[in-house]
Design an enzyme around this catalytic site. Structure first.
Site, PDB file in Angstrom:
ATOM      1  N   ALA A   1       0.859  -1.215  -0.001  1.00 15.25           N
ATOM      2  CA  ALA A   1      -0.107   0.089   0.045  1.00 15.25           C
ATOM      3  C   ALA A   1       0.802   1.311   0.158  1.00 15.25           C
ATOM      4  CB  ALA A   1      -0.693  -0.070   1.222  1.00 15.25           C
TER       5      ALA A   1
ATOM      6  N   TRP B   1       0.633   4.113   1.187  1.00 13.18           N
ATOM      7  CA  TRP B   1       0.728   4.836   2.512  1.00 13.18           C
ATOM      8  C   TRP B   1       1.467   4.239   3.413  1.00 13.18           C
ATOM      9  CZ3 TRP B   1      -1.115   1.775   6.026  1.00 13.18           C
ATOM     10  CH2 TRP B   1      -2.251   0.850   5.771  1.00 13.18           C
ATOM     11  N   CYS B   2       1.881   2.986   3.266  1.00  8.06           N
ATOM     12  CA  CYS B   2       2.391   2.107   4.467  1.00  8.06           C
ATOM     13  C   CYS B   2       3.849   2.563   4.344  1.00  8.06           C
ATOM     14  CB  CYS B   2       2.097   0.556   4.211  1.00  8.06           C
ATOM     15  SG  CYS B   2       2.945  -0.435   5.171  1.00  8.06           S
ATOM     16  N   TYR B   3       4.133   2.534   5.751  1.00 10.61           N
ATOM     17  CA  TYR B   3       5.532   2.957   6.011  1.00 10.61           C
ATOM     18  C   TYR B   3       6.586   1.857   5.621  1.00 10.61           C
ATOM     19  CZ  TYR B   3       9.993   3.363   9.092  1.00 10.61           C
ATOM     20  OH  TYR B   3      11.134   3.330   9.579  1.00 10.61           O
TER      21      TYR B   3
END
Length: 481
Positions: A167, A169-171
């Site tokens: 994803a 947005w995932c760190y």
């Protein structure tokens, strides 16, 4: 020596000669009634002697400091993967135990709560996963972009298909991206898809291909899956049987893992013929979407006898979760406190106290389903008030200990990752129920009292009746003269 005459003088039951006694019809009737009444009272006394009586008292809980309480449970989560399902325990004293596994068993289940295989073993997962220090380069794009349109085609074309479900947005996804693309580029150069055709690295953006990610039960990002051609179909359920990669995420570790996957596969006969091969294997390669996104969690934990929480959640030290996609709906097959009590013991307890045992497993069979729309971030909470009850049976000299509880449940909107929480609080008081056993001497005394009392009262009534009849006869004779 004492003469027999002196001994006879202490006789309390002096006999009246039979010739001096007179039988009457009223006396006979009264005697029959007295005998029947004696038998009735004797039966009542015998029933009272054989029946069980208890005394109930409320006292301060006698548990010593350091005592632990066992919680047994069997919970089914149709939309929580066993891959990330975690059982945590915390309390007001600061205890915080995460991802308990020693006394917990997990089984993958389908949406109908049916198991889809043997016990789930995630294997040892390192708390620290190494990531590469590469800086993302704009030109480095080694992996193939996969979508619902080409995923099945490529998974049947290459013997090994390794996919990074991520994803943006995932760190952790962003930390993996440079290493993944660089490793994919190296593997593409070493094992050219056109010439070698044994392995391909791809990636799926789960914010775009949501259905594809849900089909593969992706709940944490990034998730690296290894699909093996020809071995990804189970005979018993027809579900995908792919592997998950939990190792280090730096370039060298990724490249090494991919080479180990390729090594056993011979080079010949794996050159891709995109058009012909896919067409020939389309029918045989079709398979239903996997139904292994749920998890049944069973086992027990030991907690201190203080207010605390039992929490079921998705947990990982190297994955991110989309709270809007989490659904913590569950079915409670069993939930109880204290040692497991056999049905025979429960029946014995109910023989003493019929109302006891009804709240021992109050949540059993209850279903808690989140019907709200995805994105509601719903946490399901259960508030449990626990009371300890001790039953002491004098006949078998057993001390039966059980914990009954009340339960109040609610669906709460959460700002964080949704969880299922059991908040338990033990009462400082306990209920002590003791069986009162009646003594045999008391039973004999009461029987003698019944016989003597009825005999005496019957004698008095007979005397009154006899004298009344005599008086009436005398009055009648006086009138005649």
């Amino acid at each position: 020596m004492i003469s027999s005459g002196k001994i006879k003088s202490v006789d309390f039951y002096r006999k009246i000669p039979r010739d001096l006694t007179e039988a009457s019809l009223s006396g006979a009737g009264l005697s029959i009634l007295a005998a029947l009444f004696m038998m009735f009272l004797f039966g009542m006394e015998l029933n009272n002697y054989l029946s069980v009586s208890t005394s109930t008292s409320v006292i301060v809980d006698k548990s010593t400091d350091g005592d632990f309480l066992r919680i047994d449970f069997n919970l089914s989560f149709p939309a929580l993967s066993c891959e990330f399902a975690s059982v945590d325990v915390s309390d007001v004293l600061g205890t915080n135990r995460l991802n308990i596994t020693k006394t917990i068993r997990k089984f993958s289940i389908d949406p109908d709560l049916r198991p889809t295989g043997a016990e789930f073993h995630s294997g040892p997962i390192s708390d620290f996963i190494k990531h590469g220090d590469e800086v993302e380069e704009e030109s480095v794009e080694g992996s193939v972009v996969l979508s619902a349109n080409n995923f099945d085609k490529l998974s049947h074309q290459f013997p090994i298909l390794v996919v990074n479900f991520y994803a943006p947005w995932c760190y952790w996804s962003n930390r993996l991206k440079p290493s993944w693309e660089k490793a994919a580029k190296i593997i593409r150069e070493r094992y050219d898809p056109e010439m070698d055709g044994r392995i391909l690295l791809g990636k799926v953006d789960c914010t775009v291909e949501g259905d594809l990610c849900r089909r593969n039960h992706i709940q944490g990002y990034p998730s690296i899956r290894i699909f093996r051609k020809g071995s990804d179909v189970r005979d018993n359920h027809g579900h995908h049987d792919h592997e998950s990669y939990y190792g280090d995420r730096d370039t060298d570790s990724l490249v090494k893992t991919m080479e180990e996957l390729v090594a056993p596969i011979p080079v010949e006969s794996h050159k891709p013929s995109l058009e012909g091969k896919v067409e020939n294997t389309t029918e045989s390669a079709k398979r239903p979407a996997p139904k292994t996104g749920g998890c049944r969690i069973e086992g027990y934990v030991r907690v201190k006898k203080v207010p605390g929480n039992l929490i079921i959640s998705a947990h990982s030290g190297s994955h991110s979760f989309d709270a809007a996609q989490m659904n913590m709906s569950h079915v409670i097959s069993h939930f109880s406190f204290g040692k497991m009590i056999s049905p025979r013991v429960i029946s014995d307890v109910k023989r003493l106290v019929p109302y006891l045992g009804g709240s021992y497993d109050r949540l059993n069979g209850r279903t808690f389903i989140n019907h709200r729309e995805i994105g509601a971030n719903v946490t399901i909470e259960h508030y449990l008030q626990v009371v300890k009850t001790e039953v002491y049976t004098r006949r078998s000299y057993k001390l039966i200990e059980e914990y009954e509880y009340t339960a109040h449940s609610s669906l709460v909107q959460s700002l964080h990752i949704p969880v299922t929480k059991f908040h338990f609080e033990l009462s400082p008081m306990q209920v002590l129920i003791t069986e009162n056993q009646r003594s045999f001497s008391h039973f004999i005394t009461n029987v003698c009292a019944i016989i003597g009392g009825v005999f005496t009262v019957a004698g008095i009534l007979d005397s009154i009746l006899h004298n009344t009849l005599r008086l009436m006869k005398k009055v009648e004779l006086g009138k005649n003269f």
